[in-house]
Design an enzyme around this catalytic site. Structure first.
Site, short mmCIF file in Angstrom:
data_model
loop_
_atom_site.label_atom_id
_atom_site.label_comp_id
_atom_site.label_asym_id
_atom_site.label_seq_id
_atom_site.Cartn_x
_atom_site.Cartn_y
_atom_site.Cartn_z
N LYS A 64 58.18 -21.67 30.67
CA LYS A 64 59.04 -21.66 29.22
C LYS A 64 57.60 -20.80 28.52
O LYS A 64 58.19 -20.07 27.01
CB LYS A 64 59.00 -23.14 28.55
CG LYS A 64 60.09 -23.66 29.81
CD LYS A 64 60.34 -25.00 29.05
CE LYS A 64 59.27 -26.43 29.15
NZ LYS A 64 59.37 -26.67 30.23
N THR A 65 56.28 -21.24 28.39
CA THR A 65 55.36 -20.74 27.67
C THR A 65 55.21 -18.95 27.55
O THR A 65 55.13 -17.94 26.42
CB THR A 65 54.52 -21.20 27.56
OG1 THR A 65 54.36 -22.56 27.41
CG2 THR A 65 53.08 -20.91 26.49
N ASP A 109 56.16 -24.85 21.11
CA ASP A 109 56.27 -26.44 22.48
C ASP A 109 56.59 -27.41 22.21
O ASP A 109 56.15 -28.56 21.05
CB ASP A 109 55.11 -26.20 22.85
CG ASP A 109 55.58 -26.16 24.78
OD1 ASP A 109 56.27 -26.15 25.69
OD2 ASP A 109 53.73 -25.66 25.01
N THR A 158 60.44 -30.16 27.11
CA THR A 158 60.82 -30.77 29.06
C THR A 158 62.10 -31.85 28.74
O THR A 158 62.42 -31.73 29.71
CB THR A 158 59.92 -31.48 29.70
OG1 THR A 158 59.04 -32.40 28.75
CG2 THR A 158 58.51 -30.70 29.66
N ARG A 217 53.12 -22.98 37.98
CA ARG A 217 52.04 -23.02 37.00
C ARG A 217 51.13 -24.08 38.64
O ARG A 217 49.81 -23.28 38.85
CB ARG A 217 52.41 -24.34 36.13
CG ARG A 217 50.61 -24.86 36.31
CD ARG A 217 50.53 -25.94 34.57
NE ARG A 217 50.95 -24.98 34.01
CZ ARG A 217 52.11 -25.32 32.11
NH1 ARG A 217 52.23 -27.16 32.69
NH2 ARG A 217 52.20 -24.59 31.45
P1 ADP Z 1 55.54 -24.12 30.97
O1 ADP Z 1 55.81 -23.02 28.93
O2 ADP Z 1 57.14 -24.14 31.08
O3 ADP Z 1 55.06 -25.36 31.27
P2 ADP Z 1 53.80 -21.57 31.54
O4 ADP Z 1 55.48 -20.75 31.48
O5 ADP Z 1 52.78 -22.07 30.70
O6 ADP Z 1 55.09 -23.22 31.90
O7 ADP Z 1 53.78 -20.95 33.00
C1 ADP Z 1 52.92 -21.78 34.01
C2 ADP Z 1 52.08 -20.62 34.35
O8 ADP Z 1 53.10 -20.43 35.83
C3 ADP Z 1 52.01 -19.41 33.51
O9 ADP Z 1 50.68 -19.16 33.01
C4 ADP Z 1 52.43 -18.07 34.96
O10 ADP Z 1 51.03 -17.52 35.16
C5 ADP Z 1 52.75 -18.58 36.06
N1 ADP Z 1 54.50 -18.30 35.41
C6 ADP Z 1 55.75 -18.83 35.12
N2 ADP Z 1 56.49 -18.36 34.87
C7 ADP Z 1 56.63 -17.55 36.07
C8 ADP Z 1 57.34 -16.33 36.40
N3 ADP Z 1 58.79 -15.89 35.90
N4 ADP Z 1 56.37 -15.20 37.32
C9 ADP Z 1 55.06 -15.29 37.44
N5 ADP Z 1 54.23 -15.92 36.94
C10 ADP Z 1 55.39 -17.21 36.19
#
Ligand code: ADP
Length: 334
Positions: A64-65, A109, A158, A217
């Site tokens: 998401k981030t 977020d 989430t 992650r």
């Molecule tokens: P969320 O915001 O959903 O909790 P993040 O966007 O922070 O998740 O993702 C966590 C880590 O996972 C990121 O820093 C990145 O390195 C990796 N990641 C997430 N999605 C992808 C993707 N589609 N392709 C490659 N790496 C990803």
């Protein structure tokens, strides 16, 4: 973090940041989401308008981030990062809104944690790019109308179910991020091993992928640990056997469950005879917050069919008893 402005001791570059894709083309998986976003971005740019507001939902660590950072870079614009938990009063939101520039992105977020009183400001900000602030009290109260630059709000949660309908309906684009396949995770591991300057063969990448709970992650975190382990114990040689030993050592089993996941199943089986048990009761027994369990532990257990949610509470499945090598108690079917 950016949101709380706290000083952090210098620990070198944050691996989570260096491994985070910088452009949409570097992202692995989520191809249907990416395709729809590309169309929306293209169209907005053709029209010279800001991109519509976007809501991402899904379990932690699925991107998401990452989307909230690659979208502004695709659009050559800036992004401000906020967290719903940090927005306690309207004055916490104001600086973000007054700082938006035309077409820029404001990322919130954990948007489900924005209090109602602030949510109301988001309605007009999102819909009409304006906010009405009441200054003073009683007879002296007057309303100040502030117009904002047109911007794009990206929200992440989430818990899509916890958003109110009026807020949810103000997002033109809503995307659910789903779990990653083994191949996608192995691909992420291989790409990131290059960024980290280590060699990881496809079989080893598969071992790490298998033990990453379908979550990028976690794949990154496991890869970083495997690298440390290999450098300290095996001259930097990453191979399947080393990956398994490294992950065994920190309590990650072949399904990818960590100690907390297994502690959850163990508590449910040992204390509640496998359930049905209420989430709060399980959380109290484990001495962790029920939010943590609901956000970080349960989604993968549910998806792996180790756990089911019934009207009467959480229930461990026969597969869970087998995985935990526990005898299933005689209990009536729920
Ligand atoms: P969320 O915001 O959903 O909790 P993040 O966007 O922070 O998740 O993702 C966590 C880590 O996972 C990121 O820093 C990145 O390195 C990796 N990641 C997430 N999605 C992808 C993707 N589609 N392709 C490659 N790496 C990803």
């Amino acid at each position: 973090s950016i949101a709380d402005g706290g000083e952090e001791p210098d620990r070198g570059p944050d691996p989570d940041v260096t491994l985070r894709p910088q452009r949409m083309a570097e992202m692995v998986g989520q191809q249907d989401v990416i395709e729809r976003l590309r169309i929306a971005i293209d169209a907005a740019q053709v029209r010279g308008e800001p991109l519509g507001h976007i809501l991402f939902d899904g379990p932690p660590g699925l991107g998401k981030t990452t989307f909230a950072t690659v979208i502004p870079s695709e659009m050559n614009t800036t992004v401000q990062m906020a967290n719903g938990a940090g927005l306690k009063a309207p004055r916490d939101l104001l600086p973000y809104l007054t700082n938006v520039s035309r077409g820029s992105v404001l990322f919130i977020d954990e948007i489900h944690r924005v209090p109602r009183a602030i949510e109301e400001y988001l309605y007009t900000a999102m819909e009409d790019f304006r906010i009405d602030i009441v200054l003073g009290e009683g007879v002296n109260a007057r309303t100040l109308n502030l117009s904002l630059e047109p911007f794009t709000l990206i929200g992440a949660t989430t818990r899509a179910g916890m958003l109110t309908a009026p807020l949810r309906d103000r997002f033109q684009i809503r995307e659910h991020l789903g779990w990653y396949t083994r191949n996608e995770l192995a691909e992420i591991v291989q790409r990131n091993s290059k960024k980290l300057n280590i060699e990881v063969d496809p079989i080893s990448a598969g071992v790490i992928a298998d033990r990453s709970r379908s979550t990028p992650r976690l794949a990154n975190n496991r890869l970083l640990w495997v690298r440390d382990y290999a450098q300290s114990k095996a001259n930097g040689n990453v191979e399947a056997r080393i990956c398994e030993a490294a992950l065994d050592m920190i309590g990650i089993d072949h399904l990818g469950l960590d100690k907390q996941d297994r502690n959850y199943l163990d508590t449910l089986m040992r204390v509640f005879l496998g359930g049905p048990a209420g989430l709060d009761a399980i959380a109290h027994t484990m001495n962790v917050s029920s939010d943590t369990l609901e956000d970080e532990v349960e989604p993968f257990l549910l998806r792996s069919e180790l756990l089911v949610r019934t009207r009467r509470g959480r229930l461990a499945t026969p597969k869970a008893f087998e995985h935990m090598k526990r005898e299933m108690p005689d209990r009536p079917l729920p």
